[in-house]
Design a protein around this motif. Structure first.
Motif, short mmCIF file in Angstrom:
data_model
loop_
_atom_site.label_atom_id
_atom_site.label_comp_id
_atom_site.label_asym_id
_atom_site.label_seq_id
_atom_site.Cartn_x
_atom_site.Cartn_y
_atom_site.Cartn_z
N GLY A 1 94.00 8.35 47.91
CA GLY A 1 93.66 9.47 48.88
C GLY A 1 93.22 8.59 50.09
O GLY A 1 93.28 7.50 50.20
N PRO A 2 92.86 9.23 51.25
CA PRO A 2 92.86 10.89 51.26
C PRO A 2 94.19 11.59 51.62
O PRO A 2 95.15 10.72 51.81
CB PRO A 2 91.97 11.15 52.62
CG PRO A 2 92.14 9.99 53.41
CD PRO A 2 92.41 8.68 52.45
N PRO A 3 94.44 12.82 51.32
CA PRO A 3 93.26 13.74 50.89
C PRO A 3 92.77 13.52 49.48
O PRO A 3 93.50 12.86 48.47
CB PRO A 3 93.99 15.15 51.14
CG PRO A 3 95.63 14.89 50.69
CD PRO A 3 95.76 13.48 51.23
N TYR A 4 91.61 13.94 49.30
CA TYR A 4 91.07 13.50 47.90
C TYR A 4 91.03 14.78 46.90
O TYR A 4 90.89 14.57 45.72
CB TYR A 4 89.52 13.43 48.07
CG TYR A 4 89.15 12.29 49.12
CD1 TYR A 4 89.91 10.94 48.75
CD2 TYR A 4 88.63 12.20 50.52
CE1 TYR A 4 89.40 9.70 49.54
CE2 TYR A 4 88.57 11.08 51.18
CZ TYR A 4 88.82 10.09 50.63
OH TYR A 4 88.70 8.83 51.53
N VAL A 5 91.29 15.78 47.32
CA VAL A 5 91.40 16.97 46.73
C VAL A 5 92.69 17.46 46.80
O VAL A 5 93.01 18.05 47.97
CB VAL A 5 90.28 18.13 46.76
CG1 VAL A 5 90.50 19.14 45.93
CG2 VAL A 5 89.04 17.41 46.50
N VAL A 6 93.46 17.67 45.75
CA VAL A 6 94.92 18.27 46.12
C VAL A 6 95.12 19.50 45.26
O VAL A 6 94.94 19.56 44.06
CB VAL A 6 96.17 17.26 45.67
CG1 VAL A 6 97.47 17.96 45.96
CG2 VAL A 6 95.92 15.99 46.62
#
Ligand code: FE2
Length: 339
Positions: free
Chosen positions: A172-177
């Protein structure tokens, strides 16, 4: 009663307006989120964004709620804990509103607010609280008038641990997918356990040794197609140590419910683990929905309303930010006195 609350402890400038006059208590929920171009939160950049867009966010919340400033009974503000530059923007706007419009000002602790919005939305009565976010990791329970800390991280918080690992190894980032952390995604491809340090000291957890060892292991094993094993082991060690200290808190307090709050509460893997944990210990599980698990102004407004009903206000000149304001310093009078 109608209360306007301002949140600005880290990456989100939030303005919430709530009422205790009807079931549907949220009148407005406006959020301005700072997203760093790379790396972690840069407090000065975040605070600049808040200063630019904060006043408009307040105006938008009032429009959304369909109320005027004269209809607001009190201004609540998160004075800590958090990042100084960010906190100061929210505090300045709140002080200005309170003094210019002669409104009572109510100080709110950000961690207490995460708990209170969790209790309000889930209907939990008296749970062991597992509070996991980017900046906080703690297990708490209401005992003798306060939310007491039964265990916490001695160094880095769980959210920060996951994000730092992901960043260091290039996930990441992004950290949340799509609602799932990249570490959890990577762990789904793992199979074998890699030995990593599991540190529970007394009632507390410590993650810095785990972070260093996991980064090293990933760099060594990922080229051999075993990166997933490291992610899986890393995550199991991190989540497992938190559930261990939560189990101790349940045993000590005898409480019959568990409530998961904070930004990391949005993790579906963590929720599954907590579900299994709750079934094992025979307690009821509550999880704050993702929208209110992350930082927002509604939780500050709601906690401010509870406090204001008990007469808690602060003079404008005393409303200074407290970057290290601990959750267990707050007398939770609305629960002990029931006002
Ligand atoms: Fe938070």
């Amino acid at each position: 009663m109608i209360v306007l609350g301002i949140e600005s402890t880290a990456h989100t400038f939030g303005v919430g307006i709530v009422t205790d006059e009807r079931e549907n208590f949220i009148l407005a929920d406006v959020r301005v989120k700072y997203v760093p171009e790379r790396g972690g939160i840069h407090p000065r950049e975040a605070s600049r964004l808040f200063a630019e867009r904060g006043p408009e966010a307040v105006a938008r919340a009032l429009r959304e709620a369909g109320v005027g400033i004269r209809d607001i009974d009190a201004i609540a503000v998160a004075l800590g804990p958090g990042m100084g530059p960010c906190l100061r923007v929210g505090a300045t706007i709140a002080r200005m509103l309170a003094s210019y419009y002669s409104k009572p000002l109510v100080p709110v602790n950000h961690a207490v607010a995460h708990i209170e919005i969790g209790l309000k939305i889930t209907g939990a009565q008296d749970p062991v609280v597992v509070y996991l976010s980017g900046g906080n990791t703690a297990v708490l329970a209401f005992v003798k008038g306060r939310y007491r800390v039964f265990g916490e991280t001695l160094d880095i918080a769980l959210g920060n641990l996951l994000d730092t690992f992901a960043r260091e190894v290039g996930l990441g980032p992004p950290y949340v997918v799509e609602g799932m952390h990249v570490v959890d995604r990577c762990a789904a491809t793992g199979r074998d356990f890699v030995d990593l340090p599991y540190v529970v000291r007394g009632q507390d957890v410590a993650f810095s040794g785990l972070l260093t060892a996991a980064i090293r292991a990933y760099r060594r094993l990922a080229p051999r197609g075993k990166g997933g094993d490291v992610c899986l082991s890393f995550r199991e060690v991190a989540y497992g140590s938190i559930l261990e200290i939560a189990a101790r808190c349940l045993a000590q307090t005898g409480k019959r419910e568990v409530l998961l709050v904070g930004g990391v509460a949005a993790s579906p893997i963590l929720r599954d683990k907590l579900r299994a944990f709750s079934e094992f210990y025979g307690v009821k599980m509550h999880v704050v929905p993702p929208k209110y698990a992350v930082d927002n102004g509604v939780m500050i407004a709601w906690t401010g309303l509870l406090a204001f009903r008990c007469g808690i206000t602060i003079p404008v000149e005393d409303a200074v930010v407290r970057q290290r304001w601990r959750v267990d310093e707050v007398e939770v009078v609305w629960r002990s006195r029931g006002c």
